[in-house]
Write a protein that holds these residues in place. Structure first.
Motif, PDB file in Angstrom:
ATOM      1  N   LEU A 175       0.850  -1.180   0.000  1.00  0.00           N
ATOM      2  CA  LEU A 175       0.000   0.000   0.000  1.00  0.00           C
ATOM      3  C   LEU A 175       0.886   1.230   0.000  1.00  0.00           C
ATOM      4  O   LEU A 175       1.787   1.357   0.843  1.00  0.00           O
ATOM      5  N   ILE A 176       0.654   2.137  -0.944  1.00  0.00           N
ATOM      6  CA  ILE A 176       1.343   3.425  -0.966  1.00  0.00           C
ATOM      7  C   ILE A 176       0.341   4.496  -0.543  1.00  0.00           C
ATOM      8  O   ILE A 176      -0.735   4.612  -1.128  1.00  0.00           O
ATOM      9  N   ILE A 177       0.701   5.249   0.483  1.00  0.00           N
ATOM     10  CA  ILE A 177      -0.150   6.317   1.003  1.00  0.00           C
ATOM     11  C   ILE A 177       0.448   7.659   0.621  1.00  0.00           C
ATOM     12  O   ILE A 177       1.654   7.887   0.803  1.00  0.00           O
ATOM     13  N   SER A 178      -0.403   8.556   0.130  1.00  0.00           N
ATOM     14  CA  SER A 178       0.044   9.867  -0.321  1.00  0.00           C
ATOM     15  C   SER A 178      -0.722  10.965   0.405  1.00  0.00           C
ATOM     16  O   SER A 178      -1.948  10.896   0.546  1.00  0.00           O
ATOM     17  N   GLY A 179       0.005  11.988   0.858  1.00  0.00           N
ATOM     18  CA  GLY A 179      -0.627  13.165   1.421  1.00  0.00           C
ATOM     19  C   GLY A 179      -0.907  14.181   0.320  1.00  0.00           C
ATOM     20  O   GLY A 179      -0.017  14.528  -0.461  1.00  0.00           O
ATOM     21  N   GLU A 180      -2.127  14.661   0.260  1.00  0.00           N
ATOM     22  CA  GLU A 180      -2.544  15.526  -0.844  1.00  0.00           C
ATOM     23  C   GLU A 180      -1.678  16.767  -0.995  1.00  0.00           C
ATOM     24  O   GLU A 180      -1.410  17.213  -2.109  1.00  0.00           O
ATOM     25  N   HIS A 181      -1.240  17.341   0.125  1.00  0.00           N
ATOM     26  CA  HIS A 181      -0.505  18.607   0.078  1.00  0.00           C
ATOM     27  C   HIS A 181       0.983  18.437   0.391  1.00  0.00           C
ATOM     28  O   HIS A 181       1.651  19.410   0.759  1.00  0.00           O
ATOM     29  N   ASP A 182       1.495  17.230   0.275  1.00  0.00           N
ATOM     30  CA  ASP A 182       2.910  16.986   0.568  1.00  0.00           C
ATOM     31  C   ASP A 182       3.788  17.731  -0.427  1.00  0.00           C
ATOM     32  O   ASP A 182       3.615  17.613  -1.636  1.00  0.00           O
ATOM     33  N   HIS A 183       4.742  18.522   0.073  1.00  0.00           N
ATOM     34  CA  HIS A 183       5.715  19.192  -0.774  1.00  0.00           C
ATOM     35  C   HIS A 183       6.917  18.304  -1.078  1.00  0.00           C
ATOM     36  O   HIS A 183       7.438  18.300  -2.191  1.00  0.00           O
ATOM     37  N   ALA A 184       7.399  17.577  -0.060  1.00  0.00           N
ATOM     38  CA  ALA A 184       8.624  16.792  -0.224  1.00  0.00           C
ATOM     39  C   ALA A 184       8.429  15.632  -1.192  1.00  0.00           C
ATOM     40  O   ALA A 184       9.301  15.337  -2.020  1.00  0.00           O
ATOM     41  N   VAL A 185       7.315  14.938  -1.062  1.00  0.00           N
ATOM     42  CA  VAL A 185       6.983  13.829  -1.967  1.00  0.00           C
ATOM     43  C   VAL A 185       5.546  14.051  -2.440  1.00  0.00           C
ATOM     44  O   VAL A 185       4.609  13.484  -1.885  1.00  0.00           O
ATOM     45  N   PRO A 186       5.358  14.878  -3.445  1.00  0.00           N
ATOM     46  CA  PRO A 186       4.012  15.238  -3.888  1.00  0.00           C
ATOM     47  C   PRO A 186       3.240  14.040  -4.444  1.00  0.00           C
ATOM     48  O   PRO A 186       3.822  13.011  -4.804  1.00  0.00           O
ATOM     49  N   PRO A 187       1.915  14.166  -4.514  1.00  0.00           N
ATOM     50  CA  PRO A 187       1.096  13.062  -5.022  1.00  0.00           C
ATOM     51  C   PRO A 187       1.511  12.561  -6.403  1.00  0.00           C
ATOM     52  O   PRO A 187       1.381  11.375  -6.691  1.00  0.00           O
ATOM     53  N   SER A 188       2.033  13.443  -7.257  1.00  0.00           N
ATOM     54  CA  SER A 188       2.475  12.979  -8.580  1.00  0.00           C
ATOM     55  C   SER A 188       3.609  11.967  -8.459  1.00  0.00           C
ATOM     56  O   SER A 188       3.701  11.016  -9.247  1.00  0.00           O
ATOM     57  N   ALA A 189       4.474  12.150  -7.454  1.00  0.00           N
ATOM     58  CA  ALA A 189       5.589  11.218  -7.250  1.00  0.00           C
ATOM     59  C   ALA A 189       5.102   9.902  -6.652  1.00  0.00           C
ATOM     60  O   ALA A 189       5.538   8.820  -7.075  1.00  0.00           O
ATOM     61  N   THR A 190       4.221   9.982  -5.674  1.00  0.00           N
ATOM     62  CA  THR A 190       3.719   8.743  -5.074  1.00  0.00           C
ATOM     63  C   THR A 190       2.869   7.977  -6.078  1.00  0.00           C
ATOM     64  O   THR A 190       2.894   6.734  -6.119  1.00  0.00           O
ATOM     65  N   ARG A 191       2.130   8.704  -6.900  1.00  0.00           N
ATOM     66  CA  ARG A 191       1.319   8.030  -7.915  1.00  0.00           C
ATOM     67  C   ARG A 191       2.205   7.331  -8.942  1.00  0.00           C
ATOM     68  O   ARG A 191       1.921   6.206  -9.378  1.00  0.00           O
ATOM     69  N   ALA A 192       3.309   7.976  -9.314  1.00  0.00           N
ATOM     70  CA  ALA A 192       4.249   7.360 -10.260  1.00  0.00           C
ATOM     71  C   ALA A 192       4.869   6.101  -9.664  1.00  0.00           C
ATOM     72  O   ALA A 192       5.067   5.095 -10.367  1.00  0.00           O
ATOM     73  N   ALA A 193       5.183   6.141  -8.361  1.00  0.00           N
ATOM     74  CA  ALA A 193       5.707   4.947  -7.699  1.00  0.00           C
ATOM     75  C   ALA A 193       4.674   3.826  -7.711  1.00  0.00           C
ATOM     76  O   ALA A 193       4.993   2.657  -7.983  1.00  0.00           O
ATOM     77  N   PHE A 194       3.432   4.174  -7.421  1.00  0.00           N
ATOM     78  CA  PHE A 194       2.361   3.175  -7.443  1.00  0.00           C
ATOM     79  C   PHE A 194       2.216   2.547  -8.825  1.00  0.00           C
ATOM     80  O   PHE A 194       2.082   1.320  -8.963  1.00  0.00           O
ATOM     81  N   GLU A 195       2.247   3.377  -9.864  1.00  0.00           N
ATOM     82  CA  GLU A 195       2.054   2.853 -11.215  1.00  0.00           C
ATOM     83  C   GLU A 195       3.166   1.891 -11.606  1.00  0.00           C
ATOM     84  O   GLU A 195       2.919   0.890 -12.300  1.00  0.00           O
ATOM     85  N   ARG A 196       4.387   2.151 -11.150  1.00  0.00           N
ATOM     86  CA  ARG A 196       5.484   1.208 -11.430  1.00  0.00           C
ATOM     87  C   ARG A 196       5.313  -0.069 -10.607  1.00  0.00           C
ATOM     88  O   ARG A 196       5.529  -1.174 -11.111  1.00  0.00           O
ATOM     89  N   GLN A 197       4.933   0.074  -9.349  1.00  0.00           N
ATOM     90  CA  GLN A 197       4.746  -1.100  -8.502  1.00  0.00           C
ATOM     91  C   GLN A 197       3.552  -1.938  -8.970  1.00  0.00           C
ATOM     92  O   GLN A 197       3.535  -3.160  -8.808  1.00  0.00           O
ATOM     93  N   GLN A 198       2.563  -1.272  -9.566  1.00  0.00           N
ATOM     94  CA  GLN A 198       1.357  -1.959 -10.002  1.00  0.00           C
ATOM     95  C   GLN A 198       1.624  -2.944 -11.136  1.00  0.00           C
ATOM     96  O   GLN A 198       0.803  -3.827 -11.405  1.00  0.00           O
ATOM     97  N   HIS A 199       2.793  -2.819 -11.785  1.00  0.00           N
ATOM     98  CA  HIS A 199       3.147  -3.749 -12.855  1.00  0.00           C
ATOM     99  C   HIS A 199       3.439  -5.153 -12.320  1.00  0.00           C
ATOM    100  O   HIS A 199       3.530  -6.103 -13.095  1.00  0.00           O
ATOM    101  N   ASN A 200       3.612  -5.269 -11.001  1.00  0.00           N
ATOM    102  CA  ASN A 200       3.870  -6.580 -10.411  1.00  0.00           C
ATOM    103  C   ASN A 200       2.619  -7.450 -10.564  1.00  0.00           C
ATOM    104  O   ASN A 200       1.569  -7.135  -9.988  1.00  0.00           O
TER     105      ASN A 200
END
Length: 269
Positions: free
Chosen positions: A206-231
């Motif tokens: 499970l990847i959890i993303s904070g909507e207003h995160d500056h350090a790791v914005p949702p676009s970055a967490t979403r990109a990580a999820f999309e790569r992990q989702q290939h499993n």
């Protein structure tokens, strides 16, 4: 946590015969940032551990690399009788995914995880958050502190200023600069910020993303999820929490994040 107390915690977890869970904090945080989480997960029937990074345990000074930190937590995971669940925040979320890629996790929760190789592009807010380290190449061999203003932007931008100040006073710690440089070298084929996202025994994630995160914005967490989702072998899920910043594991809303993680872990461990 000293080496002795870490070994005691591992021994107690094994003796309890409860499923173990390892919490891994990120940069500029302390193992104590997980204290309330440990209480919740212990009450839910888990044997929870929050070991420090190698330098926190062994007293070493910077630099401290992603590879060294991953190896350190891998040793702890292997010392447990059964594969533990892993919960990590920020760079701790990256480390948790690296260990899952090494088949060392029964279930993994990565909260606003630092990006691994292939997670691109890097948003402007992430670069600004990392700039206190990256602006000076000498920081690769130093421990670095954030000023209150830097912490407000990178960590606690989504909470009131009074709470931001309180979090800085209670939980802020120095951190090695080298992991930030290593993560910034994302295209480098030799970077330690990479792992096998498609291994058959990665386990549920499970990847959890904070909507207003500056350090790791949702676009970055979403990109990580999309790569992990290939499993094709394991469950991969994504949760985006509204109005939350990078301090989501330690601020007034920590319980929402912890309960989200606990519900996921309970399904598999």
């Amino acid at each position: 946590m000293s080496t002795h107390s870490r070994d005691d915690a591992i021994g107690e977890a094994n003796a309890s015969r409860k499923p173990a869970i390892i919490f891994i904090h990120g940069l500029w945080q302390k193992p104590s940032s997980w204290d309330r989480w440990i209480e919740m997960f212990d009450a839910a029937g888990y044997a929870a551990l929050a070991p420090g990074w190698p330098a926190e345990i062994g007293g070493a000074s910077a630099p401290e690399t992603i590879g060294e930190v991953a190896a350190h937590f891998a040793r702890i995971a292997r010392a447990l009788d059964k594969r533990p669940a892993l919960v990590g925040h920020s760079f701790g979320g990256l480390i948790a995914q690296i260990l899952a890629g090494r088949r060392l996790s029964a279930a993994t929760v990565a909260i606003d995880p630092a990006p691994f190789r292939g997670v691109l592009p890097v948003p402007d807010s992430a670069l600004r958050s990392a700039w206190p380290v990256l602006h000076n190449p000498a920081n690769v061999n130093r421990n670095v502190s954030l000023t209150p203003e830097e912490s407000r932007y990178a960590v606690a931008n989504a909470v009131p200023e009074t709470e931001c100040d309180a979090l800085y006073a209670s939980s802020q710690a120095t951190a090695p600069g080298r992991p930030v440089f290593e993560a910034a070298a994302n295209p480098d084929p030799w970077t330690k910020a990479q792992f096998d996202t498609e291994t058959a025994e990665r386990g549920p994630l499970l990847i959890i993303s904070g909507e207003h995160d500056h350090a790791v914005p949702p676009s970055a967490t979403r990109a990580a999820f999309e790569r992990q989702q290939h499993n094709p072998h394991a469950v991969t899920e994504f949760a985006r929490l509204s109005l939350r910043g990078h301090s989501l594991t330690i601020d007034h809303g920590w319980r929402e994040v912890a309960e989200t993680a606990l519900r996921f872990v309970r399904r598999f461990v």
